[in-house]
Design a protein around this motif. Structure first.
Motif, PDB file in Angstrom:
ATOM      1  N   THR A   1       0.825  -1.204   0.000  1.00  9.85           N
ATOM      2  CA  THR A   1       0.000   0.000   0.000  1.00  9.85           C
ATOM      3  C   THR A   1       0.865   1.262   0.000  1.00  9.85           C
ATOM      4  O   THR A   1       1.827   1.370   0.765  1.00  9.85           O
ATOM      5  N   GLY A   2       0.528   2.202  -0.875  1.00 11.60           N
ATOM      6  CA  GLY A   2       1.210   3.491  -0.907  1.00 11.60           C
ATOM      7  C   GLY A   2       2.514   3.515  -1.671  1.00 11.60           C
ATOM      8  O   GLY A   2       3.209   4.539  -1.670  1.00 11.60           O
ATOM      9  N   ALA A   3       2.846   2.430  -2.344  1.00 11.03           N
ATOM     10  CA  ALA A   3       4.108   2.396  -3.088  1.00 11.03           C
ATOM     11  C   ALA A   3       4.021   3.263  -4.344  1.00 11.03           C
ATOM     12  O   ALA A   3       2.982   3.313  -5.021  1.00 11.03           O
ATOM     13  N   GLU A   4       5.113   3.925  -4.675  1.00  8.31           N
ATOM     14  CA  GLU A   4       5.186   4.748  -5.890  1.00  8.31           C
ATOM     15  C   GLU A   4       5.463   3.842  -7.087  1.00  8.31           C
ATOM     16  O   GLU A   4       6.169   2.840  -6.976  1.00  8.31           O
ATOM     17  N   ARG A   5       4.907   4.208  -8.244  1.00  7.69           N
ATOM     18  CA  ARG A   5       5.119   3.424  -9.463  1.00  7.69           C
ATOM     19  C   ARG A   5       5.868   4.264 -10.497  1.00  7.69           C
ATOM     20  O   ARG A   5       5.527   5.417 -10.730  1.00  7.69           O
ATOM     21  N   ARG A   6       6.852   3.641 -11.127  1.00 10.83           N
ATOM     22  CA  ARG A   6       7.601   4.309 -12.191  1.00 10.83           C
ATOM     23  C   ARG A   6       7.890   3.301 -13.305  1.00 10.83           C
ATOM     24  O   ARG A   6       7.970   2.096 -13.057  1.00 10.83           O
ATOM     25  N   THR A   7       8.061   3.846 -14.510  1.00  8.64           N
ATOM     26  CA  THR A   7       8.439   2.996 -15.634  1.00  8.64           C
ATOM     27  C   THR A   7       9.705   3.552 -16.272  1.00  8.64           C
ATOM     28  O   THR A   7       9.988   4.754 -16.197  1.00  8.64           O
TER      29      THR A   7
END
Length: 208
Positions: A155-161
């Motif tokens: 929960t609350g993790a940041e997402r990046r590509t």
């Protein structure tokens, strides 16, 4: 003229129009008018019973509404498929000063069905630089596939590509705010909601 037929004085007899011809003209005009009125009335009755032939006047309403069919769920192109945990390979890296978090987290993800790749400390680029619970990093193709699935576990993790990244594996980089993964029940519920199909309205809609 002379004799007894001689005309005297300054008055002359008036010539009267022929009465029959006058009556014939009047009768002809009356018949034409009656036929015109009867024809107009007939057209009006036809418009009433047939709806005016499917056309609408500027002040009236349309007699025949256009029917527009809205796409049904089966006709709508399917959204991007969400993969199950068994189809996702996760690399787990620890970006905190606490030891053992990467292996512990990887073991728990494995129990929940994920494939585990690399496990260890985060690179210098991320070591002790990830705030919050964690960072989920993957290729561009994972934005709407693998990353949302992995996000149900943290929960609350940041997402990046990363567009330059190759392969299908995604990284879970544990941040300084990490305590534990989401509870199994909560993660399963979030994963079920993510995988549930979203039907679109079906049927036909009339617009006037």
């Amino acid at each position: 003229m002379g004799g007894k037929y001689r005309i005297t004085g300054n008055k002359y007899p008036r010539m009267r129009p022929h009465r029959r011809r006058s009556r014939l003209v009047v009768l002809t005009v009356a018949c034409a008018t009656a036929l015109g009125v009867a024809g107009w009335g007939t057209l009006q009755l036809i418009d009433v019973f047939t709806g005016g032939g499917g056309t609408a006047s500027a002040a009236g309403t349309k007699a025949d509404c256009a029917t527009r069919a809205t796409p049904s769920a089966s006709a709508t192109p399917a959204a991007t498929a969400v993969p199950g945990p068994g189809r996702i390979t996760v690399n787990v890296f620890n970006a905190t000063p606490r030891s053992g978090l990467a292996k512990k987290t990887a073991d728990e993800l494995k129990k929940r069905g994920f494939h585990i790749g690399e496990v260890g400390n985060a690179s210098k680029q991320y070591d002790k630089k990830v705030d919050g619970t964690g960072l989920l990093l993957g290729p561009a193709s994972s934005l709407n596939t693998s990353l949302p699935v992995l996000a149900t576990q943290l929960t609350g993790a940041e997402r990046r590509t990363d567009a330059a990244r190759k392969g299908d594996a995604v990284d879970l980089i544990i941040g300084t705010g990490f305590k534990t993964l989401a509870k199994q029940a909560d993660a399963d519920q979030a994963l079920a909601a993510l995988s549930a199909p979203k039907p679109t309205p079906s049927g036909a809609k009339k617009s006037c």
